[in-house]
Design a protein around this motif. Structure first.
Motif, PDB file in Angstrom:
ATOM      1  N   SER A 144     -30.586 -25.201  12.669  1.00 56.37           N
ATOM      2  CA  SER A 144     -30.139 -24.617  11.404  1.00 56.37           C
ATOM      3  C   SER A 144     -29.918 -25.687  10.340  1.00 56.37           C
ATOM      4  CB  SER A 144     -28.834 -23.848  11.624  1.00 56.37           C
ATOM      5  OG  SER A 144     -28.227 -23.530  10.380  1.00 56.37           O
ATOM      6  N   ARG A 145     -30.255 -25.362   9.115  1.00 54.06           N
ATOM      7  CA  ARG A 145     -30.049 -26.243   7.973  1.00 54.06           C
ATOM      8  C   ARG A 145     -28.589 -26.702   7.869  1.00 54.06           C
ATOM      9  NH1 ARG A 145     -32.821 -26.839   3.070  1.00 54.06           N
ATOM     10  NH2 ARG A 145     -34.613 -26.659   4.491  1.00 54.06           N
ATOM     11  N   PHE A 146     -27.684 -25.895   8.377  1.00 49.82           N
ATOM     12  CA  PHE A 146     -26.259 -26.148   8.175  1.00 49.82           C
ATOM     13  C   PHE A 146     -25.567 -26.753   9.398  1.00 49.82           C
ATOM     14  CE2 PHE A 146     -27.819 -22.226   6.188  1.00 49.82           C
ATOM     15  CZ  PHE A 146     -27.881 -22.677   4.880  1.00 49.82           C
ATOM     16  N   HIS A 192     -34.191 -26.260   9.585  1.00 52.10           N
ATOM     17  CA  HIS A 192     -34.740 -25.091   8.907  1.00 52.10           C
ATOM     18  C   HIS A 192     -33.660 -24.161   8.346  1.00 52.10           C
ATOM     19  CE1 HIS A 192     -38.439 -26.067  11.148  1.00 52.10           C
ATOM     20  NE2 HIS A 192     -39.077 -25.178  10.440  1.00 52.10           N
ATOM     21  N   ARG A 193     -33.994 -23.508   7.247  1.00 53.89           N
ATOM     22  CA  ARG A 193     -33.259 -22.311   6.844  1.00 53.89           C
ATOM     23  C   ARG A 193     -33.706 -21.150   7.737  1.00 53.89           C
ATOM     24  NH1 ARG A 193     -30.461 -22.315   2.168  1.00 53.89           N
ATOM     25  NH2 ARG A 193     -30.592 -24.189   0.877  1.00 53.89           N
ATOM     26  N   SER A 247     -26.848 -11.900   8.838  1.00 51.46           N
ATOM     27  CA  SER A 247     -25.727 -12.599   8.220  1.00 51.46           C
ATOM     28  C   SER A 247     -25.145 -13.694   9.105  1.00 51.46           C
ATOM     29  CB  SER A 247     -24.620 -11.600   7.852  1.00 51.46           C
ATOM     30  OG  SER A 247     -24.092 -10.966   9.001  1.00 51.46           O
ATOM     31  N   LEU A 248     -25.532 -13.764  10.383  1.00 53.95           N
ATOM     32  CA  LEU A 248     -25.004 -14.777  11.293  1.00 53.95           C
ATOM     33  C   LEU A 248     -26.014 -15.869  11.635  1.00 53.95           C
ATOM     34  CD1 LEU A 248     -23.047 -12.571  13.883  1.00 53.95           C
ATOM     35  CD2 LEU A 248     -22.100 -13.924  12.000  1.00 53.95           C
ATOM     36  N   LEU A 249     -27.262 -15.707  11.236  1.00 56.13           N
ATOM     37  CA  LEU A 249     -28.299 -16.625  11.682  1.00 56.13           C
ATOM     38  C   LEU A 249     -28.004 -18.075  11.291  1.00 56.13           C
ATOM     39  CD1 LEU A 249     -31.591 -14.592  11.048  1.00 56.13           C
ATOM     40  CD2 LEU A 249     -30.443 -15.015  13.227  1.00 56.13           C
ATOM     41  N   GLY A 250     -27.640 -18.313  10.048  1.00 56.86           N
ATOM     42  CA  GLY A 250     -27.439 -19.679   9.590  1.00 56.86           C
ATOM     43  C   GLY A 250     -26.251 -20.371  10.212  1.00 56.86           C
ATOM     44  N   HIS A 254     -28.788 -23.432  16.651  1.00 52.83           N
ATOM     45  CA  HIS A 254     -30.225 -23.298  16.908  1.00 52.83           C
ATOM     46  C   HIS A 254     -30.672 -21.853  16.715  1.00 52.83           C
ATOM     47  CE1 HIS A 254     -29.158 -26.982  19.118  1.00 52.83           C
ATOM     48  NE2 HIS A 254     -30.415 -27.353  18.947  1.00 52.83           N
ATOM     49  N   LEU A 255     -31.929 -21.700  16.351  1.00 54.65           N
ATOM     50  CA  LEU A 255     -32.561 -20.396  16.208  1.00 54.65           C
ATOM     51  C   LEU A 255     -33.837 -20.393  17.036  1.00 54.65           C
ATOM     52  CD1 LEU A 255     -32.301 -20.118  12.311  1.00 54.65           C
ATOM     53  CD2 LEU A 255     -30.787 -19.062  13.988  1.00 54.65           C
TER      54      LEU A 255
END
Length: 261
Positions: A144-146, A192-193, A247-250, A254-255
């Motif tokens: 994640s970008r964050f 990634h976003r 709404s929880l992905l970021g 990891h995704l």
């Protein structure tokens, strides 16, 4: 070729034990859970690209899958070759040592976040598409970008003033650098976003199936996880309910992106 600092990071044993405890254990269990519900039945052919020492390849082989690890680190490949039922080759995600239409599944559980330039990431997706049979699946991991922003507070990295500029760069364009090679910090990467892999998938000629969070925000509460990781049934069952929640992905470290040829 892999960037020198990334190769050195893994040659020095970077993250060797990361998936065995705490939030790394959560990542491992959740990734296994998503794969179990996503992959075609064994004995499908799986190309585990960037599969390192075979941490995911081994249980897949034990479940009856035909698994080949492809990894750019020769030490990783040497270890993976010792696993029962696992073949292993040195190779690059952008130029896979595999024939066209030879696999049912391609796992990209590491390469995409070490390819900082978009054309290289699309090349990895395209190579996955090339070696897949029609109807085959790609399952790809991204960071994640964050993640470094949250990680800095959870692990105390902001105590070092050099960490803030790294995070600010991550947030600005996703390019993560560890200029002083601080051992506790991750090596060069791309973050990634949540909606970003959709475009990469499309440019590679694949069809996006879903993007799911791996850890959810729970990775930021390592102490709270301790009571659930040894007996993870409840944890895994409940996280399935929110793994697709946009709404929880970021907020997940990891995704996983699932695409189909």
């Amino acid at each position: 070729m892999m960037r020198p600092e990334i190769l050195d990071y893994y040659q020095q044993g970077g993250e060797r034990q990361r998936l065995t405890a705490g939030t790394g254990r959560l990542e491992y269990l959740r990734t296994r859970d998503v794969l179990a519900r996503t992959l075609p039945a064994a004995p499908a052919t799986v190309l585990d690209v960037g599969g390192a020492t075979g941490v995911y390849a081994q249980p897949l082989a034990e479940a009856g899958y035909q698994v080949t690890v492809v990894d750019p680190v020769p030490q990783h490949v040497a270890v993976a070759r010792t696993l029962d039922g696992v073949d292993a080759l040195v190779g690059d995600a952008r130029d896979l040592p595999a024939p066209d239409a030879s696999a049912d599944v391609v796992l990209l559980l590491g390469p995409l976040y070490h390819l900082q330039e978009r054309p290289d990431r699309v090349a990895a997706w395209r190579e996955a598409a090339r070696v897949l049979r029609p109807g085959g699946l790609v399952v790809a991991a991204t960071i994640s970008r964050f993640a470094s922003l949250f990680d800095g507070f959870v692990k105390g990295f902001f105590d070092n003033p050099a960490f803030r500029p790294i995070v600010e760069q991550d947030l600005a364009d996703g390019r993560h650098h560890n200029p002083d090679d601080v051992p506790r910090w991750f090596t060069s990467a791309y973050f990634h976003r949540p909606d970003e892999t959709a475009g990469e998938v499309a440019d590679a000629g694949l069809t996006l199936r879903r993007v799911v969070s791996v850890e959810s925000p729970l990775w930021m509460s390592p102490t709270a996880l301790e009571n659930f990781l040894d007996e993870p049934t409840l944890l895994l069952e409940m996280l399935r309910h929110v793994e697709d929640e946009p709404s929880l992905l970021g907020a997940s470290s990891h995704l996983l992106t699932v695409a189909v040829r």
